[in-house]
Design an enzyme around this catalytic site. Structure first.
Site, short mmCIF file in Angstrom:
data_model
loop_
_atom_site.label_atom_id
_atom_site.label_comp_id
_atom_site.label_asym_id
_atom_site.label_seq_id
_atom_site.Cartn_x
_atom_site.Cartn_y
_atom_site.Cartn_z
N ARG A 160 0.86 -1.19 0.00
CA ARG A 160 0.00 0.00 0.00
C ARG A 160 0.89 1.23 0.00
NH1 ARG A 160 -4.84 -2.65 1.39
NH2 ARG A 160 -5.99 -1.21 0.07
N GLN A 182 -0.16 2.65 -6.05
CA GLN A 182 -1.59 2.99 -6.00
C GLN A 182 -2.37 2.60 -7.26
OE1 GLN A 182 -1.73 7.07 -4.74
NE2 GLN A 182 -2.53 6.52 -2.74
N ASP A 197 -3.33 -1.13 -7.29
CA ASP A 197 -3.86 -1.65 -6.03
C ASP A 197 -5.29 -2.17 -6.22
OD1 ASP A 197 -4.84 -1.98 -3.48
OD2 ASP A 197 -3.95 -0.15 -2.68
N SER A 222 -7.85 -1.70 -3.32
CA SER A 222 -8.46 -0.37 -3.27
C SER A 222 -9.51 -0.22 -4.37
CB SER A 222 -7.41 0.73 -3.44
OG SER A 222 -6.64 0.81 -2.28
N TYR A 250 -2.54 -1.85 8.26
CA TYR A 250 -3.49 -2.93 8.51
C TYR A 250 -3.73 -3.11 10.00
CZ TYR A 250 -2.93 -4.25 3.64
OH TYR A 250 -2.92 -4.25 2.27
P1 NAD Z 1 -8.82 -3.90 5.12
O1 NAD Z 1 -9.74 -4.34 4.03
O2 NAD Z 1 -7.65 -4.74 5.42
O3 NAD Z 1 -9.66 -3.76 6.46
C1 NAD Z 1 -10.79 -2.91 6.52
C2 NAD Z 1 -10.75 -2.14 7.79
O4 NAD Z 1 -11.13 -3.00 8.86
C3 NAD Z 1 -9.39 -1.56 8.16
O5 NAD Z 1 -9.51 -0.17 8.27
C4 NAD Z 1 -9.09 -2.23 9.50
O6 NAD Z 1 -8.38 -1.36 10.38
C5 NAD Z 1 -10.46 -2.53 10.01
N1 NAD Z 1 -10.51 -3.50 11.10
C6 NAD Z 1 -9.83 -4.66 11.24
N2 NAD Z 1 -10.13 -5.26 12.40
C7 NAD Z 1 -11.05 -4.47 13.02
C8 NAD Z 1 -11.77 -4.57 14.24
N3 NAD Z 1 -11.58 -5.59 15.09
N4 NAD Z 1 -12.62 -3.58 14.55
C9 NAD Z 1 -12.80 -2.55 13.71
N5 NAD Z 1 -12.17 -2.39 12.54
C10 NAD Z 1 -11.30 -3.35 12.20
O7 NAD Z 1 -8.35 -2.41 4.85
P2 NAD Z 1 -8.11 -1.68 3.46
O8 NAD Z 1 -9.37 -1.11 2.96
O9 NAD Z 1 -7.36 -2.60 2.60
O10 NAD Z 1 -7.24 -0.45 3.89
C11 NAD Z 1 -6.19 -0.60 4.80
C12 NAD Z 1 -5.40 0.69 4.89
O11 NAD Z 1 -4.60 0.86 3.73
C13 NAD Z 1 -6.21 1.96 5.01
O12 NAD Z 1 -5.62 2.73 6.00
C14 NAD Z 1 -6.05 2.62 3.70
O13 NAD Z 1 -6.18 4.02 3.79
C15 NAD Z 1 -4.64 2.21 3.39
N6 NAD Z 1 -4.34 2.33 1.96
C16 NAD Z 1 -3.20 2.98 1.59
C17 NAD Z 1 -2.91 3.11 0.25
C18 NAD Z 1 -1.67 3.82 -0.19
O14 NAD Z 1 -1.03 4.46 0.57
N7 NAD Z 1 -1.30 3.68 -1.43
C19 NAD Z 1 -3.73 2.55 -0.70
C20 NAD Z 1 -4.87 1.88 -0.28
C21 NAD Z 1 -5.16 1.76 1.06
#
Ligand code: NAD
Length: 395
Positions: free
Chosen positions: A121, A126, A129, A132, A229
Site C-alpha cells: 500500500r 496505487q 492496487d 483499493s 493494517y
Molecule cells: P482492510 O480491508 O484490510 O480492512 C478494513 C478495515 O477494517 C481496516 O480499516 C481495519 O483497520 C479494520 N478492522 C480490522 N479489524 C477491526 C476490528 N476488530 N474492529 C474494527 N475495525 C477493524 O483495509 P483496506 O481497505 O485494505 O485499507 C487498509 C489501509 O490501507 C487503510 O488505512 C487505507 O487508507 C490504506 N491504503 C493505503 C494506500 C496507499 O497508501 N497507497 C492505498 C490503499 C489503502
C-alpha cells in the site's frame, strides 16, 4: 507476447481481467491478445468489442490457456485450469494466497504467479492496487444494497404528510470500503457513525462529516494499530469493543461491516445478541462475508431475516455487482502492473523491484509465499475442513 484471458468460472463472478481499452494498448505495443468467447458478457463487453480492439476470440478455455505466455484472471485458477496453462507462463490474478491450496501446483508448472492482493500500500503502487479499486466499489454498492432492503427513506424528508427521520448508518471498519460507504451514505442524507480499531481513522471519518465511535485504548493498543493494517486484538479489548458496538448497533438502522485482518478470519464485531437487540426493519450488510463475516448471523451468499425482523445480507462478490466498472478498474490495475515487466520486446522480471517481489507467490519451481504462513482463513464458528476446489472458490 501472447496475452490470454479466460472467462471466469466461479459461480456469480461477473468480472473479467481485460477490457477493450487494455487490449488495444497491448496490441499497439505489438503483443497478441486472445480472450475466451463470452468472457466479458457479464460486464457489458461483447466479444465484438474485444475483436474491434484487436483481440482474437478463443472458442475454448483450453485454447486460451494453452496459448498464453501471460494469463490474466480475476479469481484464482482451479487445478484443472493450472494443468492447462503453458509451463513457465506468467499468471496474474487475485490468487487468495492465504487460503489457496494450489500454490504448489503453480510452482510445479514453473509458473511465475502474482497475487495482486499482496501489492504494497504505497504511493508508487496505487495505480495497481486491486484491493483499493475493488473495495471502493464494494463500499459504494453496500450502501445501495442496504437501501434495497431497508423499508424507509435514507434522508430526512419534510412532506405535507409529516416528517421522515433520516436513517442512522453505522460503518464498522474504515478502510477503503468503509470510507466509501460513509461518503455514499452521507450523500444519500443518512446520519453516519463509524468505528475502526486503527486510531488514525478518526480524522478520516470526521473529515467525511461522520461521527467516530471511540473504544478507549491503552497506549500499547494504539501503538500496535498505527500501521496500514489492523492487528488481532486482545480479549479484553474485544469485550470493551463489543459493549460499545452493541450500544450503537441497537440505535442503528443500517450497519455496514467491512473489517478485515489480512490472512486471518474476519473479526467478529456483531454478536448474535446484539443483532437480536436491533430494531425490526434494520439491515446489516456484511462485506466481510467472503472471509467468514463480521456478524455472527451472516450466512455467506445468503440474505436472511432474523425473528426480530433484521435483514442480514451476506452477499458475496459485491464489487461484481458493478461489473463493468469493477472490470475496467481491475483491468487498468493489471495493465499498470504489467507495465513494470512488459516491453515491446518481451517480458523481464526484476526481482529486486519491491512490487514484483511482494506479489510473486510462485516462481522458478518454488512457492515463495511466506515462510511463516499465517493461519488460513476459516469460516467462522465452523471446523476447518480440507479445502476442496468448490469450497475454496466460494470463499
Ligand atoms: P482492510 O480491508 O484490510 O480492512 C478494513 C478495515 O477494517 C481496516 O480499516 C481495519 O483497520 C479494520 N478492522 C480490522 N479489524 C477491526 C476490528 N476488530 N474492529 C474494527 N475495525 C477493524 O483495509 P483496506 O481497505 O485494505 O485499507 C487498509 C489501509 O490501507 C487503510 O488505512 C487505507 O487508507 C490504506 N491504503 C493505503 C494506500 C496507499 O497508501 N497507497 C492505498 C490503499 C489503502
Amino acid at each position: 507476447m501472447q496475452i490470454a484471458i479466460p472467462a471466469e468460472r466461479m459461480a456469480g463472478e461477473t468480472r473479467v481481467a481485460a477490457t477493450p481499452e487494455t487490449v488495444k494498448k497491448w496490441v499497439a505495443m505489438g503483443h497478441a491478445v486472445m480472450i475466451e468467447a463470452g468472457a466479458g458478457a457479464l460486464s457489458a463487453t461483447p466479444d465484438s468489442a474485444y475483436v474491434a480492439a484487436g483481440a482474437v476470440i478463443a472458442q475454448s478455455r483450453k485454447e486460451v490457456l494453452s496459448h498464453g505466455d501471460i494469463v490474466l484472471k480475476v479469481r484464482p485458477p482451479l487445478a484443472d485450469e493450472i494443468a492447462e496453462i503453458k509451463s513457465g507462463a506468467v499468471l496474474i490474478a487475485m490468487l487468495q494466497p492465504y487460503s489457496n491450496p494450489h500454490l504448489p501446483l503453480m510452482a510445479q508448472k514453473k509458473l511465475s504467479a502474482f497475487a495482486m492482493e499482496l501489492m504494497p500500500r504505497t504511493t508508487r503502487a496505487q495505480s495497481m492496487d486491486v484491493l483499493s479499486s475493488q473495495n471502493n466499489i464494494a463500499g459504494y454498492r453496500a450502501v445501495l444494497l442496504a437501501t434495497h432492503y431497508y423499508p424507509h427513506f435514507m434522508p430526512m424528508l419534510m412532506t405535507a404528510a409529516g416528517t421522515v427521520k433520516p436513517a442512522r448508518v453505522l460503518v464498522l471498519g474504515v478502510g477503503v470500503a468503509g470510507l466509501q460507504a460513509i461518503a455514499t451514505a452521507k450523500r444519500l442524507g443518512a446520519v453516519v457513525e463509524a468505528f475502526d480499531v486503527r486510531p488514525s481513522t478518526k480524522e478520516q471519518v470526521e473529515s467525511l462529516g461522520a461521527k467516530f465511535v471511540e473504544v478507549p485504548m491503552t497506549d500499547e493498543e494504539k501503538a500496535a494499530n498505527d500501521g496500514v493494517y489492523a492487528r488481532e486484538m486482545s480479549d479484553d479489548y474485544k469485550r470493551r469493543q463489543a459493549e460499545l458496538v452493541d450500544k450503537h448497533a441497537r440505535q442503528a438502522d443500517i450497519i455496514i461491516t467491512t473489517a478485515l485482518i489480512p490472512g486471518r478470519a474476519a473479526p467478529l464485531l456483531l454478536h448474535a445478541d446484539t443483532v437480536l437487540g436491533m430494531k425490526p426493519g434494520s439491515v446489516i450488510i456484511d462485506l466481510a462475508a467472503e472471509n467468514g463475516g463480521n456478524c455472527a448471523l451472516t450466512q455467506g451468499g445468503e440474505v436472511i431475516q432474523t425473528d426480530n425482523g433484521v435483514t442480514v445480507v451476506g452477499t458475496l462478490n459485491v464489487p461484481g455487482m458493478v461489473a463493468a466498472d469493477a472490470s475496467s478498474l481491475y483491468a487498468r490495475n493489471l495493465f499498470n502492473f504489467m507495465a513494470l515487466m512488459l516491453t515491446s520486446d518481451g517480458f523481464s522480471l526484476d526481482l529486486s523491484d519491491e512490487l514484483i517481489a511482494a506479489t510473486l507467490v510462485a516462481h522458478g519451481g518454488e512457492v515463495r509465499f511466506p515462510a511463516a504462513k499465517p493461519e488460513p482463513v476459516p469460516p467462522q464458528s465452523q471446523p476447518q475442513p480440507k479445502v476442496t476446489d468448490k469450497e475454496f472458490y466460494h470463499g
